[in-house]
Design a protein around this motif. Structure first.
Motif, short mmCIF file in Angstrom:
data_model
loop_
_atom_site.label_atom_id
_atom_site.label_comp_id
_atom_site.label_asym_id
_atom_site.label_seq_id
_atom_site.Cartn_x
_atom_site.Cartn_y
_atom_site.Cartn_z
N UNK A 83 -62.50 -77.89 29.13
CA UNK A 83 -62.16 -78.48 30.43
C UNK A 83 -61.62 -79.89 30.31
N UNK A 84 -60.88 -80.31 31.34
CA UNK A 84 -60.35 -81.67 31.40
C UNK A 84 -60.87 -82.40 32.64
N UNK A 85 -61.79 -81.78 33.37
CA UNK A 85 -62.36 -82.39 34.57
C UNK A 85 -63.86 -82.13 34.60
N UNK A 86 -64.61 -83.04 35.20
CA UNK A 86 -66.07 -82.91 35.25
C UNK A 86 -66.48 -81.65 36.00
N UNK A 87 -65.86 -81.39 37.13
CA UNK A 87 -66.23 -80.20 37.92
C UNK A 87 -65.98 -78.93 37.13
N UNK A 88 -64.88 -78.90 36.39
CA UNK A 88 -64.56 -77.73 35.57
C UNK A 88 -65.58 -77.57 34.45
N UNK A 89 -66.00 -78.68 33.85
CA UNK A 89 -66.99 -78.64 32.78
C UNK A 89 -68.33 -78.10 33.28
N UNK A 90 -68.74 -78.55 34.45
CA UNK A 90 -70.00 -78.06 35.02
C UNK A 90 -69.93 -76.57 35.33
N UNK A 91 -68.78 -76.13 35.84
CA UNK A 91 -68.61 -74.71 36.15
C UNK A 91 -68.68 -73.89 34.87
N UNK A 92 -68.01 -74.36 33.81
CA UNK A 92 -68.02 -73.63 32.54
C UNK A 92 -69.42 -73.58 31.95
N UNK A 93 -70.16 -74.67 32.05
CA UNK A 93 -71.52 -74.68 31.52
C UNK A 93 -72.37 -73.62 32.21
N UNK A 94 -72.26 -73.55 33.53
CA UNK A 94 -73.06 -72.57 34.27
C UNK A 94 -72.64 -71.13 33.98
N UNK A 95 -71.40 -70.93 33.55
CA UNK A 95 -70.92 -69.58 33.26
C UNK A 95 -71.67 -68.95 32.08
N UNK A 96 -72.38 -69.76 31.30
CA UNK A 96 -73.14 -69.26 30.15
C UNK A 96 -74.56 -68.82 30.53
N UNK A 97 -74.97 -69.00 31.76
CA UNK A 97 -76.37 -68.81 32.11
C UNK A 97 -76.91 -67.42 31.76
N UNK A 98 -76.08 -66.40 31.89
CA UNK A 98 -76.55 -65.04 31.59
C UNK A 98 -76.85 -64.84 30.10
N UNK A 99 -76.35 -65.75 29.24
CA UNK A 99 -76.57 -65.63 27.80
C UNK A 99 -77.77 -66.44 27.32
N UNK A 100 -78.37 -67.23 28.21
CA UNK A 100 -79.42 -68.15 27.82
C UNK A 100 -80.79 -67.49 27.83
N UNK A 101 -81.66 -67.97 26.92
CA UNK A 101 -82.99 -67.39 26.76
C UNK A 101 -83.99 -68.51 26.45
N UNK A 102 -85.17 -68.39 27.02
CA UNK A 102 -86.27 -69.29 26.63
C UNK A 102 -87.28 -68.46 25.84
N UNK A 103 -87.34 -68.71 24.53
CA UNK A 103 -88.23 -67.93 23.67
C UNK A 103 -89.05 -68.86 22.78
N UNK A 104 -89.68 -68.30 21.76
CA UNK A 104 -90.53 -69.10 20.88
C UNK A 104 -89.75 -70.18 20.16
N UNK A 105 -88.55 -69.87 19.76
CA UNK A 105 -87.73 -70.86 19.07
C UNK A 105 -87.40 -72.03 20.01
N UNK A 106 -87.02 -71.69 21.23
CA UNK A 106 -86.72 -72.73 22.21
C UNK A 106 -87.95 -73.60 22.45
N UNK A 107 -89.10 -72.94 22.60
CA UNK A 107 -90.35 -73.67 22.83
C UNK A 107 -90.64 -74.63 21.69
N UNK A 108 -90.34 -74.22 20.46
CA UNK A 108 -90.58 -75.08 19.30
C UNK A 108 -89.71 -76.33 19.35
N UNK A 109 -88.45 -76.17 19.79
CA UNK A 109 -87.56 -77.31 19.91
C UNK A 109 -88.06 -78.28 20.98
N UNK A 110 -88.49 -77.73 22.11
CA UNK A 110 -89.02 -78.56 23.18
C UNK A 110 -90.24 -79.35 22.69
N UNK A 111 -91.16 -78.66 22.01
CA UNK A 111 -92.35 -79.33 21.47
C UNK A 111 -91.98 -80.42 20.48
N UNK A 112 -90.98 -80.14 19.65
CA UNK A 112 -90.56 -81.10 18.65
C UNK A 112 -90.00 -82.36 19.31
#
Length: 294
Positions: free
Chosen positions: A186-215
């Protein structure tokens, strides 16, 4: 302590937090070389401020950890769980060299990372393949980084970018992302935010994610740095979009808490910015471009 020694002392404390060693002399050469962006760029303005950059860096790591394929690359092929400080130090040098270094230094850093990515190949525990040079994953990491750095600067920097300057920052950073192998950025903030949200269906909170948060929540540091680091970590969570924060199992902070952290970090940032104004990478790089021998 005289002002020169005080500036040097503060700058040294800052470098110790990210594993840096000594003044950034390499950024004084070659004289007159503006690098990829130059002193008038929004990249030079945003990336010169240590506190917002650290807040944004940690926030982008939290965001990155939500994508199982992006996280797998660093999980399987790096030592970040054993030495998070070293990982942040390498990232900080990459950002500094590509933002402020002469063109040769910047391109060497980019080529080095691209070469490393070629070897980062594997599979998730469920057998799903991943590779770090996948343009789709590179785009996810890029979006998280640029929006986190920009958001942190706008909230915790001394003088926020004006309307239009934020889009200019996104556009400038697209060049860096494309050189690294990402596509259709993207070349604009609004476009960047839209693109970021387009990944939501691919995101997961699992044990690995929890380990990063704890770290990140238990970031190893010296006792003297702990109070400031606690504020920075809190700010990194505050910076996340609410949907990402909820995915991480965190309750959004109150407006009062956010305001306290914001004002506290702005106070912390003042002496650091004062010191780095003459002792930081941006300052040394400006001397290079102006061909001033320090």
């Amino acid at each position: 302590m005289n002002p020169l020694n005080l500036r040097a002392s503060i700058a040294n404390q800052v470098r110790q937090m990210t594993g840096g060693k000594g003044p950034p002399m390499a950024f004084l050469e070659p004289k007159g070389d503006p690098g990829l962006f130059g002193p008038q760029s929004m990249v030079w303005q945003v990336h010169a401020h240590f506190v917002p950059m650290l807040v944004g860096g940690l926030s982008s790591l939290l965001m990155q950890a939500l994508h199982p394929l992006a996280l797998a690359g660093v999980w399987d092929h790096s030592s970040f769980r054993q030495d998070l400080k070293a990982r942040l130090g390498r990232t900080a040098f990459y950002i500094a060299s590509t933002s402020y270094g002469g063109r040769e230094m910047a391109m060497q850093s980019i080529h080095r990372v691209r070469h490393i990515h070629l070897a980062v190949i594997g599979t998730l525990p469920d057998g799903t393949p991943y590779r770090a040079d996948d343009p789709v994953l590179l785009k996810w990491v890029h979006l998280g980084e640029v929006l986190s750095f920009l958001g942190a600067y706008q909230q915790f920097g001394a003088v926020p970018l004006a309307s239009g300057q934020d889009d200019q920052y996104i556009q400038e950073m697209a060049l860096l992302g494309e050189l690294l192998g990402a596509e259709a950025l993207p070349h604009h903030v609004s476009e960047a935010n839209w693109m970021l949200q387009s990944y939501r269906s691919e995101l997961v909170y699992d044990e690995r994610t929890r380990s990063v948060v704890d770290l990140i929540e238990n970031f190893p540091c010296r006792a003297i740095d702990a109070p400031v680091l606690k504020l920075i970590i809190a700010a990194a969570f505050h910076l996340l979009p609410e949907w990402a924060l909820l995915m991480l199992g965190k309750t959004p902070a109150s407006a009062t808490e956010k305001l306290f952290v914001r004002h506290a970090l702005k106070l912390v940032a003042k002496p650091i910015d004062w010191a780095l104004d003459s002792e930081g990478v941006a300052a040394y790089s400006r001397k290079r471009v102006e061909s001033i021998i320090c």
